[in-house]
Design an enzyme around this catalytic site. Structure first.
Site, mmCIF file in Angstrom:
data_model
loop_
_atom_site.group_PDB
_atom_site.id
_atom_site.type_symbol
_atom_site.label_atom_id
_atom_site.label_comp_id
_atom_site.label_asym_id
_atom_site.label_seq_id
_atom_site.Cartn_x
_atom_site.Cartn_y
_atom_site.Cartn_z
ATOM 1 N N ASP A 67 28.200 42.234 33.265
ATOM 2 C CA ASP A 67 27.402 42.577 34.445
ATOM 3 C C ASP A 67 26.134 43.317 34.054
ATOM 4 O O ASP A 67 25.985 43.756 32.910
ATOM 5 C CB ASP A 67 28.247 43.408 35.435
ATOM 6 N N ASN A 136 38.135 52.026 41.912
ATOM 7 C CA ASN A 136 38.497 51.230 43.097
ATOM 8 C C ASN A 136 39.096 49.871 42.697
ATOM 9 O O ASN A 136 39.238 48.981 43.527
ATOM 10 C CB ASN A 136 37.273 51.020 44.005
ATOM 11 N N HIS A 138 37.771 47.668 40.594
ATOM 12 C CA HIS A 138 36.854 46.573 40.260
ATOM 13 C C HIS A 138 36.916 46.225 38.776
ATOM 14 O O HIS A 138 37.248 47.049 37.932
ATOM 15 C CB HIS A 138 35.425 46.848 40.744
ATOM 16 N N GLU A 143 33.620 43.995 43.330
ATOM 17 C CA GLU A 143 34.099 45.082 44.170
ATOM 18 C C GLU A 143 35.227 44.584 45.077
ATOM 19 O O GLU A 143 35.425 43.373 45.226
ATOM 20 C CB GLU A 143 32.930 45.607 45.032
HETATM 21 C C1 GLP Z 1 31.208 50.096 35.664
HETATM 22 C C2 GLP Z 1 31.248 48.703 35.028
HETATM 23 C C3 GLP Z 1 32.664 48.252 34.753
HETATM 24 C C4 GLP Z 1 33.429 49.361 34.057
HETATM 25 C C5 GLP Z 1 33.490 50.566 34.956
HETATM 26 C C6 GLP Z 1 34.298 51.708 34.397
HETATM 27 O O1 GLP Z 1 31.355 50.058 37.029
HETATM 28 N N1 GLP Z 1 30.591 47.731 35.824
HETATM 29 O O2 GLP Z 1 32.630 47.065 33.974
HETATM 30 O O3 GLP Z 1 34.716 48.913 33.739
HETATM 31 O O4 GLP Z 1 32.150 51.001 35.167
HETATM 32 O O5 GLP Z 1 33.511 52.568 33.626
HETATM 33 P P1 GLP Z 1 34.098 53.653 32.663
HETATM 34 O O6 GLP Z 1 34.660 52.899 31.487
HETATM 35 O O7 GLP Z 1 32.929 54.499 32.257
HETATM 36 O O8 GLP Z 1 35.143 54.395 33.398
#
Ligand code: GLP
Length: 260
Positions: A67, A136, A138, A143
């Site tokens: 993404d 959440n 995702h 989402e």
């Molecule tokens: C973002 C990314 C996700 C990732 C998530 C969790 O929203 N789009 O791909 O898994 O963050 O981030 P973290 O690993 O910092 O908790």
């Protein structure tokens, strides 16, 4: 589905890096699906160490990121292109021509997203997809209520995602509300999926993903439909699972039978 509760985030990163490096040894032109966020950083550090200290080559590897934010320049400190350069690509020999991110601009974003899907197919599909999880539920930026059959497309970020990530933006700085992301259908096409989750904040999302009903309301629950998924968790992220003892016994048996 395999659920591995690790003693530490370091143990999880060791196991995931080991799997990627073993796959790379078997297939030097490995196709990797990559994630951003704090969770995969330990894995990326280990891949860089393998390259620097042991000469492991990534020269024939192709990567597709999950993404990217819409509206941030590639060199913006919060852009995922910047994140990947700083946390992985600067330390590897991946050919820049083989590094791909979902499109974020141009006159016809849907067509560019379809071309991203085509590029993944042209590369032979993703061999290993690395995932984190949002609080959440995702995956990527799919989402809650994302179609379980979705493909790469533009998404509006959920309130929870915006509030989780607000800390990365200076007071008064505009935070992107939109992103392009591989779809859940895109992710499920990967041959192998590895999801890491660390910290208490993710415990409910992990519980819903692993033991809840398959539902677009908890997007990671769609991984239950995939034949080769492993969740690598720390104790905090595993804390709300009801079958922890069972997952431990499965793991013990796997190790006894010669797994890693
Ligand atoms: C973002 C990314 C996700 C990732 C998530 C969790 O929203 N789009 O791909 O898994 O963050 O981030 P973290 O690993 O910092 O908790």
């Amino acid at each position: 589905m395999r659920v591995i509760e690790c003693q530490s985030t370091d143990e999880a990163a060791d196991l995931v890096a080991h799997e990627i490096l073993a796959a790379l040894a078997d297939k030097p032109d490995l196709v990797l699906g990559l994630a951003t966020g704090s969770t995969p950083i330990g894995v990326y550090e280990r891949l860089i160490a393998a390259h620097r200290e042991r000469g492991v080559s990534f020269a024939r590897v192709t990567t597709f990121n999950l993404d990217e934010y819409v509206g941030l320049a590639a060199d913006h400190p919060q852009s995922y292109r910047h994140f990947m350069r700083e946390n992985l690509f600067h330390g590897l020999d991946v050919d820049p021509a083989n590094i791909h991110f979902p499109p974020v601009d141009g006159d016809d974003l849907p067509a560019a997203c379809a071309a991203y899907e085509q590029a993944i197919r042209d590369a032979g599909g993703i061999d290993i997809q690395i995932l984190g999880i949002g609080s959440n539920g995702h995956i990527g930026f799919n989402e809650p209520t994302s179609s379980l059959a979705s493909r790469t497309r533009l998404k509006t970020l959920a309130d929870k995602t915006l509030s989780d990530n607000a800390r990365f933006y200076a007071e008064g700085e505009e935070q992107p509300q939109l992103a392009t992301t591989m779809g859940i259908g895109t992710i499920l096409d990967a041959k192998r999926i590895i999801l890491q989750s660390f910290g208490h904040k993710k415990a409910q999302a992990v519980r819903e993903a692993v033991e809840g009903a398959v539902s677009s309301f908890w997007p990671a629950s769609a991984l239950q439909m995939h034949p080769s998924v492993t969740f690598y968790l720390d104790r905090d992220s595993a804390s709300r699972l009801t079958m922890r003892d069972y997952y431990r016994r499965v793991r013990e048996n796997e190790l006894r039978l010669g797994g890693h």
